[in-house]
Design an enzyme around this catalytic site. Structure first.
Site, PDB file in Angstrom:
ATOM      1  N   HIS A  26     -70.810 -66.197 117.247  1.00 14.35           N
ATOM      2  CA  HIS A  26     -70.524 -65.022 116.416  1.00 14.35           C
ATOM      3  C   HIS A  26     -71.060 -65.303 115.012  1.00 14.35           C
ATOM      4  CE1 HIS A  26     -68.655 -61.840 114.294  1.00 14.35           C
ATOM      5  NE2 HIS A  26     -67.795 -62.625 113.655  1.00 14.35           N
ATOM      6  N   ASN A  69     -72.358 -59.737 109.280  1.00 11.01           N
ATOM      7  CA  ASN A  69     -71.348 -59.778 110.331  1.00 11.01           C
ATOM      8  C   ASN A  69     -71.176 -58.368 110.906  1.00 11.01           C
ATOM      9  OD1 ASN A  69     -69.078 -59.985 111.924  1.00 11.01           O
ATOM     10  ND2 ASN A  69     -67.843 -61.077 110.395  1.00 11.01           N
ATOM     11  N   CYS A  96     -63.870 -59.740 116.132  1.00  8.42           N
ATOM     12  CA  CYS A  96     -65.144 -60.469 116.264  1.00  8.42           C
ATOM     13  C   CYS A  96     -65.279 -61.169 117.619  1.00  8.42           C
ATOM     14  CB  CYS A  96     -65.295 -61.469 115.126  1.00  8.42           C
ATOM     15  SG  CYS A  96     -65.410 -60.629 113.544  1.00  8.42           S
TER      16      CYS A  96
HETATM   17  O1  UT7 Z   1     -65.691 -62.586 111.420  1.00 10.37           O
HETATM   18  C1  UT7 Z   1     -64.297 -62.608 111.438  1.00 10.37           C
HETATM   19  C2  UT7 Z   1     -63.746 -63.839 110.878  1.00 10.37           C
HETATM   20  N1  UT7 Z   1     -64.093 -63.988 109.512  1.00 10.37           N
HETATM   21  C3  UT7 Z   1     -64.674 -65.094 109.104  1.00 10.37           C
HETATM   22  O2  UT7 Z   1     -64.971 -65.959 109.888  1.00 10.37           O
HETATM   23  C4  UT7 Z   1     -64.902 -65.259 107.630  1.00 10.37           C
HETATM   24  C5  UT7 Z   1     -64.299 -66.539 107.163  1.00 10.37           C
HETATM   25  N2  UT7 Z   1     -64.366 -66.734 105.722  1.00 10.37           N
HETATM   26  C6  UT7 Z   1     -65.539 -66.917 105.070  1.00 10.37           C
HETATM   27  O3  UT7 Z   1     -66.600 -66.826 105.647  1.00 10.37           O
HETATM   28  C7  UT7 Z   1     -65.472 -67.316 103.628  1.00 10.37           C
HETATM   29  O4  UT7 Z   1     -64.158 -67.591 103.281  1.00 10.37           O
HETATM   30  C8  UT7 Z   1     -66.046 -66.252 102.649  1.00 10.37           C
HETATM   31  C9  UT7 Z   1     -67.547 -66.174 102.795  1.00 10.37           C
HETATM   32  C10 UT7 Z   1     -65.418 -64.902 102.912  1.00 10.37           C
HETATM   33  C11 UT7 Z   1     -65.742 -66.677 101.223  1.00 10.37           C
HETATM   34  O5  UT7 Z   1     -66.290 -67.968 100.973  1.00 10.37           O
HETATM   35  P1  UT7 Z   1     -65.395 -69.121 100.324  1.00 10.37           P
HETATM   36  O6  UT7 Z   1     -66.279 -70.286 100.150  1.00 10.37           O
HETATM   37  O7  UT7 Z   1     -64.198 -69.286 101.213  1.00 10.37           O
HETATM   38  O8  UT7 Z   1     -65.035 -68.524  98.944  1.00 10.37           O
HETATM   39  P2  UT7 Z   1     -63.582 -68.189  98.337  1.00 10.37           P
HETATM   40  O9  UT7 Z   1     -63.021 -66.975  99.032  1.00 10.37           O
HETATM   41  O10 UT7 Z   1     -62.759 -69.417  98.318  1.00 10.37           O
HETATM   42  O11 UT7 Z   1     -63.982 -67.834  96.875  1.00 10.37           O
HETATM   43  C12 UT7 Z   1     -64.531 -68.814  96.011  1.00 10.37           C
HETATM   44  C13 UT7 Z   1     -64.851 -68.126  94.711  1.00 10.37           C
HETATM   45  C14 UT7 Z   1     -63.694 -67.293  94.175  1.00 10.37           C
HETATM   46  O12 UT7 Z   1     -63.706 -67.384  92.768  1.00 10.37           O
HETATM   47  P3  UT7 Z   1     -62.635 -68.327  92.020  1.00 10.37           P
HETATM   48  O13 UT7 Z   1     -61.298 -67.806  92.443  1.00 10.37           O
HETATM   49  O14 UT7 Z   1     -62.919 -69.709  92.535  1.00 10.37           O
HETATM   50  O15 UT7 Z   1     -62.967 -68.101  90.591  1.00 10.37           O
HETATM   51  C15 UT7 Z   1     -64.059 -65.885  94.577  1.00 10.37           C
HETATM   52  O16 UT7 Z   1     -63.507 -64.922  93.729  1.00 10.37           O
HETATM   53  O17 UT7 Z   1     -65.935 -67.205  94.936  1.00 10.37           O
HETATM   54  C16 UT7 Z   1     -65.559 -65.919  94.465  1.00 10.37           C
HETATM   55  N3  UT7 Z   1     -66.214 -64.895  95.254  1.00 10.37           N
HETATM   56  C17 UT7 Z   1     -67.440 -64.446  94.963  1.00 10.37           C
HETATM   57  N4  UT7 Z   1     -68.318 -64.770  94.013  1.00 10.37           N
HETATM   58  C18 UT7 Z   1     -69.502 -64.136  94.001  1.00 10.37           C
HETATM   59  C19 UT7 Z   1     -65.734 -64.258  96.335  1.00 10.37           C
HETATM   60  N5  UT7 Z   1     -66.661 -63.377  96.779  1.00 10.37           N
HETATM   61  C20 UT7 Z   1     -67.713 -63.478  95.924  1.00 10.37           C
HETATM   62  C21 UT7 Z   1     -68.960 -62.825  95.868  1.00 10.37           C
HETATM   63  N6  UT7 Z   1     -69.823 -63.184  94.885  1.00 10.37           N
HETATM   64  N7  UT7 Z   1     -69.329 -61.867  96.738  1.00 10.37           N
END
Ligand code: UT7
Length: 334
Positions: free
Chosen positions: A258, A288, A117
């Site tokens: 980004h 992204n 990225c």
């Molecule tokens: O571009 C390169 C660098 N990458 C980034 O900068 C991305 C950085 N990370 C992020 O943007 C975020 O971590 C994400 C958007 C990928 C995820 O958001 P989050 O607030 O960190 O969510 P999480 O991964 O902690 O997941 C929270 C909950 C989980 O459920 P439990 O374990 O709390 O029951 C996930 O399973 O949300 C769940 N979850 C979803 N729910 C509905 C994960 N993906 C989804 C989804 N729809 N698509």
């Protein structure tokens, strides 16, 4: 106009290519256990574009052709083509070679650059250095990624995040040092290798039935640690490049971040002391697109008449590796 013998690199043309096919959040609700409200509130994404027939070189070629048409650039004038990508058509030849052949840029050399990225920022610094050296007059820097090629559309953690796109900028020399590339701070830290990667297909894990069965040819991301590192990394480096150049939030026309997550972008803007009206955003439309996000923002805002000569911009990125950085650029086009 400030002049001396120093050559600055300035953007003198922009181009973009986004595929027609749109995947909206409702589509993802139909294929994985997710909902639009979650996607919008956690990421800011509403739609992304997907190329149906074609590869990264087609995206990159589309963006370069758009630039050439709009800015009257002839193929044989191009000295260098740099393609930032993590989804090259093939390991080799480089995507830059395929783009060069597509447009018949018979006087160009070039190469691909892999920094995920942050790819555009790393390639931009490289391209600017080639211009500043005095050896090259027209350097094209393209950010291009076909993320759909490495996205697992059964994994809700990652598939909702990414899209396909390309965007290109033309760099040319200027003796007016008040415009163009001013400064950049770039970093890598391989400690990030365990939380964001695609392990299959390289020399570590050459393609086998097993690597396919284990889904090793797709993006893996442990979102939480990447999110935490990105919030700190992007905000700190953007602030640092501002401080180094004696800039305050009031001096900045735009933060060009980004586009990985709206919450990371908001945290960066807050740390820089700039309001939301001065942040370029298109994550809602494209998701992204990895190396393409920053030039895509520049191209769209320029074409919408929102950028004017003399505008001070901070470009900022964080990505797999880890890789991250921030660039201070003064817009040079009317
Ligand atoms: O571009 C390169 C660098 N990458 C980034 O900068 C991305 C950085 N990370 C992020 O943007 C975020 O971590 C994400 C958007 C990928 C995820 O958001 P989050 O607030 O960190 O969510 P999480 O991964 O902690 O997941 C929270 C909950 C989980 O459920 P439990 O374990 O709390 O029951 C996930 O399973 O949300 C769940 N979850 C979803 N729910 C509905 C994960 N993906 C989804 C989804 N729809 N698509």
């Amino acid at each position: 106009m400030s002049t001396n013998n120093k050559i600055n690199a300035s953007i003198t043309g922009v181009g973009m290519y986004v595929p027609e096919k749109i995947l909206d959040n409702a589509y993802f609700e139909s294929i994985v256990n997710t909902n639009s409200e979650w996607i919008v509130s956690r990421t800011g994404i509403r739609e992304r574009r997907i190329i149906e027939n074609g590869a990264t070189s087609d995206l990159a070629t589309g963006a370069l052709k758009d630039l050439m048409e709009k800015h009257n650039l002839q193929a044989d004038e191009i000295d260098v083509i740099i393609v930032a990508t993590v989804t090259p058509d093939m390991f080799f030849p480089a995507t830059a070679c395929l783009v060069q052949d597509n447009i018949k840029a018979k006087n160009a050399w070039g190469f691909d650059l892999s920094a995920a990225c942050s790819g555009f920022l790393f390639a931009f610094q490289t391209g600017c250095s080639l211009i500043e050296s005095g050896r090259y007059k027209k350097v094209v820097v393209i950010g291009a990624d076909k993320m759909s090629a490495i996205s697992d559309y059964t994994d809700r953690n990652t598939c909702i995040l990414f899209g396909d796109a390309a965007s290109a900028v033309l760099l040319e020399p200027t003796f007016d040092t008040s415009i163009g590339f001013q400064d950049s701070l770039l970093h890598i830290d391989g400690q990030g290798k365990d939380v964001l990667y695609m392990k299959g297909g390289g020399s570590l894990n050459p393609a086998t039935h097993e690597t396919v069965d284990k889904k090793m040819h797709y993006i893996y991301q442990d979102g939480k640690p990447v999110f935490k590192a990105a919030v700190v990394g992007m905000a700190d480096i953007s602030f640092e490049v501002m401080q180094k150049n004696n800039l305050t939030g009031d001096d900045i026309a735009y933060l060009v971040p980004h586009q990985a997550n709206l919450r990371i972008i908001d945290a960066t803007a807050k740390r820089m002391g700039i309001g939301n009206d001065k942040v370029m955003i298109n994550i809602d439309k494209y998701g992204n697109t990895t190396a393409a996000t920053i030039p895509l923002c520049l191209t769209e805002y320029y074409r919408d008449g929102k950028l004017k000569k003399g505008d001070k911009l901070i470009l900022s990125a964080f990505g797999a590796g880890y890789t991250w950085g921030a660039t201070y650029l003064v817009w040079g086009m009317d």
